[in-house]
Design a protein around this motif. Sequence first.
Motif, PDB file in Angstrom:
ATOM      1  N   GLU A 198       2.076  14.103   9.530  1.00 28.06           N
ATOM      2  CA  GLU A 198       0.617  13.968   9.524  1.00 28.06           C
ATOM      3  C   GLU A 198       0.202  13.035   8.390  1.00 28.06           C
ATOM      4  O   GLU A 198       0.600  13.233   7.238  1.00 28.06           O
ATOM      5  N   VAL A 199      -0.582  12.024   8.729  1.00 23.77           N
ATOM      6  CA  VAL A 199      -1.111  11.112   7.722  1.00 23.77           C
ATOM      7  C   VAL A 199      -2.340  11.738   7.082  1.00 23.77           C
ATOM      8  O   VAL A 199      -3.281  12.136   7.781  1.00 23.77           O
ATOM      9  N   LEU A 200      -2.345  11.831   5.756  1.00 22.42           N
ATOM     10  CA  LEU A 200      -3.485  12.378   5.028  1.00 22.42           C
ATOM     11  C   LEU A 200      -4.361  11.277   4.431  1.00 22.42           C
ATOM     12  O   LEU A 200      -5.586  11.426   4.337  1.00 22.42           O
ATOM     13  N   VAL A 210      -1.664  -1.172   7.115  1.00 17.12           N
ATOM     14  CA  VAL A 210      -2.105  -0.022   7.900  1.00 17.12           C
ATOM     15  C   VAL A 210      -1.602  -0.130   9.339  1.00 17.12           C
ATOM     16  O   VAL A 210      -1.101   0.842   9.917  1.00 17.12           O
ATOM     17  N   ARG A 211      -1.727  -1.310   9.932  1.00 20.05           N
ATOM     18  CA  ARG A 211      -1.320  -1.478  11.317  1.00 20.05           C
ATOM     19  C   ARG A 211       0.188  -1.352  11.494  1.00 20.05           C
ATOM     20  O   ARG A 211       0.671  -0.777  12.471  1.00 20.05           O
ATOM     21  N   HIS A 212       0.941  -1.890  10.564  1.00 16.30           N
ATOM     22  CA  HIS A 212       2.402  -1.757  10.637  1.00 16.30           C
ATOM     23  C   HIS A 212       2.825  -0.307  10.456  1.00 16.30           C
ATOM     24  O   HIS A 212       3.708   0.189  11.168  1.00 16.30           O
ATOM     25  N   ALA A 213       2.179   0.391   9.523  1.00 19.79           N
ATOM     26  CA  ALA A 213       2.526   1.788   9.266  1.00 19.79           C
ATOM     27  C   ALA A 213       2.226   2.672  10.474  1.00 19.79           C
ATOM     28  O   ALA A 213       2.934   3.645  10.737  1.00 19.79           O
ATOM     29  N   ARG A 214       1.156   2.329  11.227  1.00 22.29           N
ATOM     30  CA  ARG A 214       0.810   3.137  12.394  1.00 22.29           C
ATOM     31  C   ARG A 214       1.996   3.244  13.344  1.00 22.29           C
ATOM     32  O   ARG A 214       2.372   4.342  13.765  1.00 22.29           O
ATOM     33  N   TRP A 215       2.598   2.107  13.687  1.00 18.60           N
ATOM     34  CA  TRP A 215       3.690   2.133  14.660  1.00 18.60           C
ATOM     35  C   TRP A 215       4.948   2.777  14.077  1.00 18.60           C
ATOM     36  O   TRP A 215       5.702   3.429  14.804  1.00 18.60           O
ATOM     37  N   GLN A 216       5.168   2.606  12.797  1.00 17.01           N
ATOM     38  CA  GLN A 216       6.325   3.264  12.181  1.00 17.01           C
ATOM     39  C   GLN A 216       6.177   4.778  12.191  1.00 17.01           C
ATOM     40  O   GLN A 216       7.074   5.511  12.620  1.00 17.01           O
ATOM     41  N   LEU A 217       5.028   5.260  11.726  1.00 16.33           N
ATOM     42  CA  LEU A 217       4.861   6.698  11.525  1.00 16.33           C
ATOM     43  C   LEU A 217       4.618   7.449  12.820  1.00 16.33           C
ATOM     44  O   LEU A 217       4.915   8.654  12.908  1.00 16.33           O
ATOM     45  N   LEU A 218       4.101   6.777  13.841  1.00  9.84           N
ATOM     46  CA  LEU A 218       3.916   7.443  15.137  1.00  9.84           C
ATOM     47  C   LEU A 218       5.241   7.881  15.749  1.00  9.84           C
ATOM     48  O   LEU A 218       5.281   8.797  16.575  1.00  9.84           O
ATOM     49  N   ARG A 219       6.333   7.244  15.321  1.00 16.04           N
ATOM     50  CA  ARG A 219       7.647   7.576  15.876  1.00 16.04           C
ATOM     51  C   ARG A 219       8.064   9.009  15.528  1.00 16.04           C
ATOM     52  O   ARG A 219       8.930   9.575  16.181  1.00 16.04           O
ATOM     53  N   LEU A 220       7.457   9.579  14.500  1.00 18.48           N
ATOM     54  CA  LEU A 220       7.811  10.943  14.111  1.00 18.48           C
ATOM     55  C   LEU A 220       6.955  11.998  14.812  1.00 18.48           C
ATOM     56  O   LEU A 220       7.131  13.200  14.576  1.00 18.48           O
ATOM     57  N   GLY A 221       6.021  11.572  15.658  1.00 13.61           N
ATOM     58  CA  GLY A 221       5.226  12.504  16.441  1.00 13.61           C
ATOM     59  C   GLY A 221       4.471  13.497  15.585  1.00 13.61           C
ATOM     60  O   GLY A 221       3.958  13.172  14.510  1.00 13.61           O
ATOM     61  N   GLY A 251       0.827  -1.210   0.000  1.00 12.70           N
ATOM     62  CA  GLY A 251       0.000   0.000   0.000  1.00 12.70           C
ATOM     63  C   GLY A 251       0.857   1.253   0.000  1.00 12.70           C
ATOM     64  O   GLY A 251       2.089   1.198   0.020  1.00 12.70           O
ATOM     65  N   VAL A 252       0.168   2.403  -0.017  1.00 16.32           N
ATOM     66  CA  VAL A 252       0.841   3.701  -0.018  1.00 16.32           C
ATOM     67  C   VAL A 252       0.107   4.618   0.958  1.00 16.32           C
ATOM     68  O   VAL A 252      -1.128   4.652   0.975  1.00 16.32           O
ATOM     69  N   ALA A 253       0.876   5.346   1.756  1.00 11.42           N
ATOM     70  CA  ALA A 253       0.307   6.355   2.654  1.00 11.42           C
ATOM     71  C   ALA A 253       0.775   7.734   2.204  1.00 11.42           C
ATOM     72  O   ALA A 253       1.968   7.935   1.955  1.00 11.42           O
ATOM     73  N   THR A 254      -0.163   8.656   2.082  1.00  6.18           N
ATOM     74  CA  THR A 254       0.181  10.046   1.764  1.00  6.18           C
ATOM     75  C   THR A 254       0.333  10.803   3.075  1.00  6.18           C
ATOM     76  O   THR A 254      -0.569  10.780   3.926  1.00  6.18           O
ATOM     77  N   VAL A 255       1.482  11.464   3.243  1.00  2.34           N
ATOM     78  CA  VAL A 255       1.769  12.139   4.509  1.00  2.34           C
ATOM     79  C   VAL A 255       2.311  13.536   4.247  1.00  2.34           C
ATOM     80  O   VAL A 255       2.780  13.842   3.145  1.00  2.34           O
ATOM     81  N   ARG A 256       2.218  14.390   5.284  1.00  5.06           N
ATOM     82  CA  ARG A 256       2.895  15.689   5.301  1.00  5.06           C
ATOM     83  C   ARG A 256       3.982  15.622   6.358  1.00  5.06           C
ATOM     84  O   ARG A 256       3.733  15.177   7.482  1.00  5.06           O
TER      85      ARG A 256
END
Length: 304
Positions: free
Chosen positions: A280-282, A265-276, A218-223
């Motif tokens: 921002e996930v869009l 989605v679940r794996h990405a949550r823990w990865q991206l939360l590390r950046l506080g 998958g792909v997540a769009t983030v800022r």
Amino acid sequence: MTAAELSAELEVSIRTVYRDVEALSSSGVPVYADRGPAGGYQLLDGYRTRLTGLTSAEASSLFLAGLPGPAAELGLGEVAAAAELKVLAALPPEPRSQAAMMRERFHLDVPGWYRGSDEAPFLTEVAEAVWEQRPLRMRYRRWGPEEVDRDIHPYGLILKGGSWYLAAETSGEFRTYRVGRILRIEVLPGRFDRRPGFDLVAFWSKFAAEFSARMYTGVATVRLDPDYLGLLRYTIGNDITDAALDDAATGPDGRLRLAVPIESVRHARWQLLRLGSALEVLDPPDLRKLMAETIEELAQMYRG
């Protein structure tokens, strides 16, 4: 041997034989010619080549490439050490000193931090089967609790990030097995014939590329705050970050808009939360919702 015999044996012209013999002689190889009907070219009796053709850099690289840990795991530690001593003794003084300096000043430690090498109790037996082309029957633990029995033809071993992988043929197909997941092994009678043209490096390169493509589904769009690009690289890796940066755009607020490949989605949550709050996930909406729910749970826990 005469020039004509050498020419026929090496499939070159007689002129090339004359030129090459002269070059060998000039470089110190004791080759000489006997004239007359029974004459020909001959090496001085007892002459043996030494490793004088190695440059200092080439000699140094040999000792940098000799990984004592993996060699020992394969049961080749003493053999590798003996070979290193013999090569070192055969080198001329300058390459020998360069090789010794390389060994003193550089050490390769394969596994990453906080990650040890896999326990692979059957690695030596697998390596012997690979070398001797012996078929194997193994009990193997797949991902999860499932165990299976497989009859395989072992073709090659690959060391990746501290873990050993086996490239093997089973039921006419090539597959990859993690050696640390082998639970039991039995060497079967006889030997197998390797499939002509099999290239271990090409096989592994193709497998690694396909594995990476299967992993990121998958792909997540983030800022992202650009000041945290280094942390993103540390979190998801350089290759994934570089892929995201290929189509990056900078918004009016100076933040980067990135399309980041993700496993789930679940794996990405823990990865991206590390950046506080730097990220921002869009999109996708289910990942954004999961991020918000997790942050709310954390906030309630810490308020309490």
